[in-house]
Design a protein around this motif. Structure first.
Motif, PDB file in Angstrom:
ATOM      1  N   ILE A  14      -0.569 -27.373-100.436  1.00 27.21           N
ATOM      2  CA  ILE A  14      -1.872 -28.032-100.548  1.00 27.21           C
ATOM      3  C   ILE A  14      -3.019 -27.118-100.150  1.00 27.21           C
ATOM      4  CG2 ILE A  14      -3.257 -29.980 -99.728  1.00 27.21           C
ATOM      5  CD1 ILE A  14      -0.523 -31.453 -99.402  1.00 27.21           C
ATOM      6  N   ARG A  15      -2.916 -26.448 -98.989  1.00 27.86           N
ATOM      7  CA  ARG A  15      -4.019 -25.594 -98.541  1.00 27.86           C
ATOM      8  C   ARG A  15      -4.339 -24.476 -99.519  1.00 27.86           C
ATOM      9  NH1 ARG A  15      -3.717 -23.515 -92.613  1.00 27.86           N
ATOM     10  NH2 ARG A  15      -2.011 -22.298 -93.453  1.00 27.86           N
ATOM     11  N   PRO A  16      -3.350 -23.781-100.098  1.00 28.42           N
ATOM     12  CA  PRO A  16      -3.707 -22.757-101.080  1.00 28.42           C
ATOM     13  C   PRO A  16      -4.490 -23.306-102.274  1.00 28.42           C
ATOM     14  CG  PRO A  16      -1.456 -22.438-100.369  1.00 28.42           C
ATOM     15  CD  PRO A  16      -1.914 -23.740 -99.780  1.00 28.42           C
ATOM     16  N   VAL A  17      -4.162 -24.522-102.695  1.00 33.00           N
ATOM     17  CA  VAL A  17      -4.901 -25.134-103.805  1.00 33.00           C
ATOM     18  C   VAL A  17      -6.318 -25.473-103.363  1.00 33.00           C
ATOM     19  CG1 VAL A  17      -5.014 -27.162-105.299  1.00 33.00           C
ATOM     20  CG2 VAL A  17      -2.829 -26.022-104.924  1.00 33.00           C
ATOM     21  N   LEU A  18      -6.459 -25.962-102.139  1.00 37.64           N
ATOM     22  CA  LEU A  18      -7.762 -26.360-101.613  1.00 37.64           C
ATOM     23  C   LEU A  18      -8.731 -25.184-101.498  1.00 37.64           C
ATOM     24  CD1 LEU A  18      -9.304 -28.797-100.394  1.00 37.64           C
ATOM     25  CD2 LEU A  18      -8.414 -28.114 -98.174  1.00 37.64           C
ATOM     26  N   ILE A  19      -8.228 -24.020-101.134  1.00 39.39           N
ATOM     27  CA  ILE A  19      -9.118 -22.872-100.922  1.00 39.39           C
ATOM     28  C   ILE A  19      -8.941 -21.779-101.978  1.00 39.39           C
ATOM     29  CG2 ILE A  19      -9.336 -23.322 -98.475  1.00 39.39           C
ATOM     30  CD1 ILE A  19      -7.369 -21.111 -97.902  1.00 39.39           C
ATOM     31  N   TYR A  20      -8.402 -22.140-103.120  1.00 37.08           N
ATOM     32  CA  TYR A  20      -8.185 -21.168-104.194  1.00 37.08           C
ATOM     33  C   TYR A  20      -9.511 -20.512-104.599  1.00 37.08           C
ATOM     34  CZ  TYR A  20      -6.994 -19.221-108.730  1.00 37.08           C
ATOM     35  OH  TYR A  20      -6.803 -18.366-109.787  1.00 37.08           O
ATOM     36  N   MET A  42      -6.731 -35.565 -95.840  1.00 35.24           N
ATOM     37  CA  MET A  42      -5.328 -35.358 -96.220  1.00 35.24           C
ATOM     38  C   MET A  42      -4.410 -35.330 -95.000  1.00 35.24           C
ATOM     39  SD  MET A  42      -5.375 -32.642 -99.331  1.00 35.24           S
ATOM     40  CE  MET A  42      -6.947 -31.864 -99.206  1.00 35.24           C
ATOM     41  N   LEU A  43      -4.847 -34.624 -93.943  1.00 36.36           N
ATOM     42  CA  LEU A  43      -4.008 -34.511 -92.751  1.00 36.36           C
ATOM     43  C   LEU A  43      -3.819 -35.866 -92.068  1.00 36.36           C
ATOM     44  CD1 LEU A  43      -5.308 -31.172 -91.185  1.00 36.36           C
ATOM     45  CD2 LEU A  43      -3.294 -31.518 -92.602  1.00 36.36           C
ATOM     46  N   ARG A  44      -4.887 -36.638 -91.986  1.00 35.87           N
ATOM     47  CA  ARG A  44      -4.778 -37.967 -91.381  1.00 35.87           C
ATOM     48  C   ARG A  44      -3.854 -38.861 -92.203  1.00 35.87           C
ATOM     49  NH1 ARG A  44      -8.258 -39.110 -87.356  1.00 35.87           N
ATOM     50  NH2 ARG A  44      -9.961 -37.660 -87.037  1.00 35.87           N
ATOM     51  N   TRP A  45      -3.993 -38.770 -93.508  1.00 33.05           N
ATOM     52  CA  TRP A  45      -3.131 -39.562 -94.396  1.00 33.05           C
ATOM     53  C   TRP A  45      -1.667 -39.182 -94.204  1.00 33.05           C
ATOM     54  CZ3 TRP A  45      -0.384 -38.024 -98.919  1.00 33.05           C
ATOM     55  CH2 TRP A  45       0.146 -39.090 -99.657  1.00 33.05           C
ATOM     56  N   MET A  46      -1.403 -37.865 -94.066  1.00 30.80           N
ATOM     57  CA  MET A  46      -0.029 -37.398 -93.872  1.00 30.80           C
ATOM     58  C   MET A  46       0.536 -37.891 -92.540  1.00 30.80           C
ATOM     59  SD  MET A  46      -0.211 -33.546 -95.560  1.00 30.80           S
ATOM     60  CE  MET A  46       0.128 -32.801 -94.061  1.00 30.80           C
ATOM     61  N   CYS A  47      -0.321 -37.997 -91.515  1.00 25.66           N
ATOM     62  CA  CYS A  47       0.134 -38.464 -90.202  1.00 25.66           C
ATOM     63  C   CYS A  47       0.190 -39.978 -90.111  1.00 25.66           C
ATOM     64  CB  CYS A  47      -0.791 -37.937 -89.105  1.00 25.66           C
ATOM     65  SG  CYS A  47      -0.629 -36.180 -88.832  1.00 25.66           S
ATOM     66  N   GLY A  48      -0.421 -40.658 -91.063  1.00 22.17           N
ATOM     67  CA  GLY A  48      -0.417 -42.113 -91.049  1.00 22.17           C
ATOM     68  C   GLY A  48      -1.431 -42.711 -90.093  1.00 22.17           C
ATOM     69  N   VAL A  49      -2.513 -41.974 -89.831  1.00 23.15           N
ATOM     70  CA  VAL A  49      -3.572 -42.490 -88.962  1.00 23.15           C
ATOM     71  C   VAL A  49      -4.877 -42.589 -89.758  1.00 23.15           C
ATOM     72  CG1 VAL A  49      -2.552 -41.576 -86.859  1.00 23.15           C
ATOM     73  CG2 VAL A  49      -4.190 -40.200 -88.104  1.00 23.15           C
ATOM     74  N   THR A  50      -5.792 -43.417 -89.261  1.00 23.32           N
ATOM     75  CA  THR A  50      -7.102 -43.545 -89.888  1.00 23.32           C
ATOM     76  C   THR A  50      -8.166 -43.142 -88.875  1.00 23.32           C
ATOM     77  OG1 THR A  50      -7.425 -45.826 -89.170  1.00 23.32           O
ATOM     78  CG2 THR A  50      -6.295 -45.498 -91.276  1.00 23.32           C
ATOM     79  N   ARG A  51      -9.400 -43.084 -89.326  1.00 23.07           N
ATOM     80  CA  ARG A  51     -10.503 -42.766 -88.414  1.00 23.07           C
ATOM     81  C   ARG A  51     -10.704 -43.882 -87.392  1.00 23.07           C
ATOM     82  NH1 ARG A  51     -14.174 -39.010 -88.749  1.00 23.07           N
ATOM     83  NH2 ARG A  51     -15.894 -40.440 -88.353  1.00 23.07           N
ATOM     84  N   LEU A  52     -10.317 -45.082 -87.756  1.00 19.20           N
ATOM     85  CA  LEU A  52     -10.453 -46.205 -86.830  1.00 19.20           C
ATOM     86  C   LEU A  52      -9.528 -46.067 -85.617  1.00 19.20           C
ATOM     87  CD1 LEU A  52     -10.664 -49.173 -89.361  1.00 19.20           C
ATOM     88  CD2 LEU A  52     -12.531 -48.139 -88.065  1.00 19.20           C
ATOM     89  N   ASP A  53      -8.473 -45.265 -85.746  1.00 23.87           N
ATOM     90  CA  ASP A  53      -7.567 -45.020 -84.626  1.00 23.87           C
ATOM     91  C   ASP A  53      -8.179 -44.106 -83.571  1.00 23.87           C
ATOM     92  OD1 ASP A  53      -5.638 -46.598 -85.853  1.00 23.87           O
ATOM     93  OD2 ASP A  53      -4.760 -44.882 -86.918  1.00 23.87           O
TER      94      ASP A  53
END
Length: 154
Positions: A14-20, A42-53
């Protein structure tokens, strides 16, 4: 899927695509902010947390073992600059770095140039122009390694 594996997939896919192509951007604070926001979503989604946490970005990055994307963009830009500067002086890339265009610039604040961003990055990493020729020193100073998680140490 284990969180460690998610971090590895993020770093390798993912990161290589993001900063290509980011080594050629004259990155502004707005660009960096936009990329950091996308990365954290993306990182929060992968960890299963939201900003509300209300979990800090540093903790989310640390649990995945991921470095800030702004640091990786800086590393890529300086690596690419070093490759170009080590080429022969007649190389077209080196000729364009020293190009002086005649005429007047537009009124107002000048646009940010790529070379200005590289010079600022070199100041941050405490590098000089002559350090480019020493590959080992250059690589050591520009390297921004991803943090090691507790799970990696086992």
């Amino acid at each position: 899927m284990p969180i460690k594996l998610k971090g590895i997939i993020y770093k390798s896919v993912i990161r290589p695509v993001l900063i290509y192509g980011s080594e050629t951007w004259a990155v502004t604070k707005k660009h960096v902010s936009t990329i950091q926001v996308a990365e954290m979503k993306m990182l929060r989604w992968m960890c299963g947390v939201t900003r509300l946490d209300k979990i800090r970005n540093e903790y989310v990055r640390g649990s995945l073992g991921v470095r800030d994307v702004a640091d990786k963009i800086q590393e890529k830009r300086l690596r690419w600059y070093g490759h170009g500067k080590r080429r022969p002086p007649e190389y077209i890339g080196n000729a364009t770095l020293n190009l002086d265009i005649p005429g007047q610039r537009r009124r107002g604040r000048p646009k940010l140039r790529w070379l200005s961003v590289v010079k600022k990055d070199m100041e941050i990493c405490e590098l000089k122009e002559e350090d480019v020729q020493d590959r080992a020193k250059w690589k050591k100073k520009i390297r921004k390694a991803d943090p090691v998680t507790r799970r990696d140490k086992r």
